[in-house]
Write a protein that holds these residues in place. Structure first.
Motif, short mmCIF file in Angstrom:
data_model
loop_
_atom_site.label_atom_id
_atom_site.label_comp_id
_atom_site.label_asym_id
_atom_site.label_seq_id
_atom_site.Cartn_x
_atom_site.Cartn_y
_atom_site.Cartn_z
N ASP A 1 0.84 -1.20 0.00
CA ASP A 1 0.00 0.00 0.00
C ASP A 1 0.87 1.25 0.00
N PRO A 2 0.43 2.33 -0.68
CA PRO A 2 1.17 3.61 -0.61
C PRO A 2 1.31 4.07 0.84
N ILE A 3 2.31 4.90 1.08
CA ILE A 3 2.55 5.36 2.45
C ILE A 3 1.54 6.41 2.89
N GLY A 4 0.78 6.94 1.95
CA GLY A 4 -0.24 7.94 2.28
C GLY A 4 -0.86 8.48 1.00
N CYS A 5 -1.87 9.31 1.17
CA CYS A 5 -2.51 9.95 0.01
C CYS A 5 -2.14 11.42 0.03
N PRO A 6 -1.48 11.92 -1.03
CA PRO A 6 -1.05 13.33 -1.02
C PRO A 6 -2.20 14.31 -0.99
N VAL A 7 -3.37 13.93 -1.45
CA VAL A 7 -4.52 14.85 -1.40
C VAL A 7 -5.08 14.91 0.01
N CYS A 8 -5.28 13.76 0.65
CA CYS A 8 -5.82 13.76 2.02
C CYS A 8 -4.84 14.40 3.01
N MET A 9 -3.53 14.31 2.74
CA MET A 9 -2.55 14.85 3.65
C MET A 9 -2.40 16.36 3.51
#
Length: 277
Positions: free
Chosen positions: A22-30
């Protein structure tokens, strides 16, 4: 290591990452303008969505077809397909396109040019890019959010996509945010420049503007002034946001909203449509 496209189930933003991880995070949500997922990260692949999410389509007005998902996925965006003899133009993307939806676009003539306003409207543009190999146009300042697909024509502030179809950068809500003006149909694909409140029958009743909707962050006065300068040059009787078609929202309504916002402290509160024109 092979890559796979992953969608954030909270906002629907797609990004490539290493297969099986899985990606380490979502750049939009962050980003400060958006909410974090309350239950933690949840990423889905196209294979995960197949059979669970259906793409539906309908003509919003003659020559403009909207594609969306049932049940809604992510923010629930709508991708617009503008049918043109010189080649179809897709602006914004649905969160996911089933094979049947892609076949329908093929039947309608495919896609010559693919574009979008900003990340909240990008949806699964990568699927359209892979299937139809169009020219992909995104404003140069929005490239940081396009890792899921290759931009072949970074645009400047004013870019003619086709006769009567012009992309204009507004900035404001997002870096590189751009609208698409359709002079033939007197329509404006306004991205998130305008938030349209609808009544129970889908009629527009109020307008507002936001830098960040989830946390109700307003735009600065200079950002509103830029919106006003762009919209003042565009004639339209309809707006298409990344989520809905709002018939009857006009340039006069938008300019009325901008003037109200410039008259006081920065605000995100909606103004009744009937008070704006």
């Amino acid at each position: 290591m092979p890559l796979t496209q992953y969608a954030c189930s909270h906002c629907g933003f797609w990004q490539p990452w290493f297969a099986g991880q899985d990606p380490i995070g979502c750049p939009v949500c962050m980003d400060v303008r958006n909410a974090l997922p309350p239950d933690g990260w949840d990423f889905r692949t196209a294979g995960d969505l197949t059979g669970k999410v259906t793409t539906r389509w309908a003509e919003a007005m003659p020559g403009i077809v909207g594609f969306s998902c049932e049940p809604a996925f992510g923010l629930g965006s709508t991708g617009w397909l503008l049918l043109r003899e010189e080649g179809n133009i897709a602006f914004e993307g649905a969160p996911f396109y089933t094979p049947e939806a892609l076949d329908e676009i093929e039947r309608l003539g495919g896609i010559s040019i693919l574009a979008g306003s900003h990340p909240h409207g990008f949806g699964a543009l990568w699927q359209l890019a892979e299937r139809f190999d169009p020219t992909v146009v995104i404003h140069r300042d929005g490239l940081r959010y396009t890792k899921a697909f290759r931009v072949s024509w970074p645009s400047d502030d004013v870019h003619a996509l086709a006769p009567g179809l012009t992309m204009i950068a507004t900035q404001g809500h997002y870096e590189g945010h751009a609208v698409l003006h359709d002079a033939r149909d007197r329509a404006l694909f306004c991205g998130d420049c305008l938030k349209v409140d609808l009544d129970g029958e889908g009629r527009p009743v109020a307008l507002s503007c936001h830098k960040g909707f989830h946390y109700q962050i307003p735009l600065s006065h200079d950002e509103i002034r830029r919106y006003r300068a762009v919209f003042a040059e565009l004639d339209f009787d309809h707006v298409f946001t990344p989520f809905e078609h709002a018939a009857g929202v006009t340039r006069a309504h938008a300019l009325g909203l901008f003037d109200r916002l410039l008259a006081g402290a920065p605000s995100t509160r909606p103004f009744p449509l009937e008070s704006l024109a």
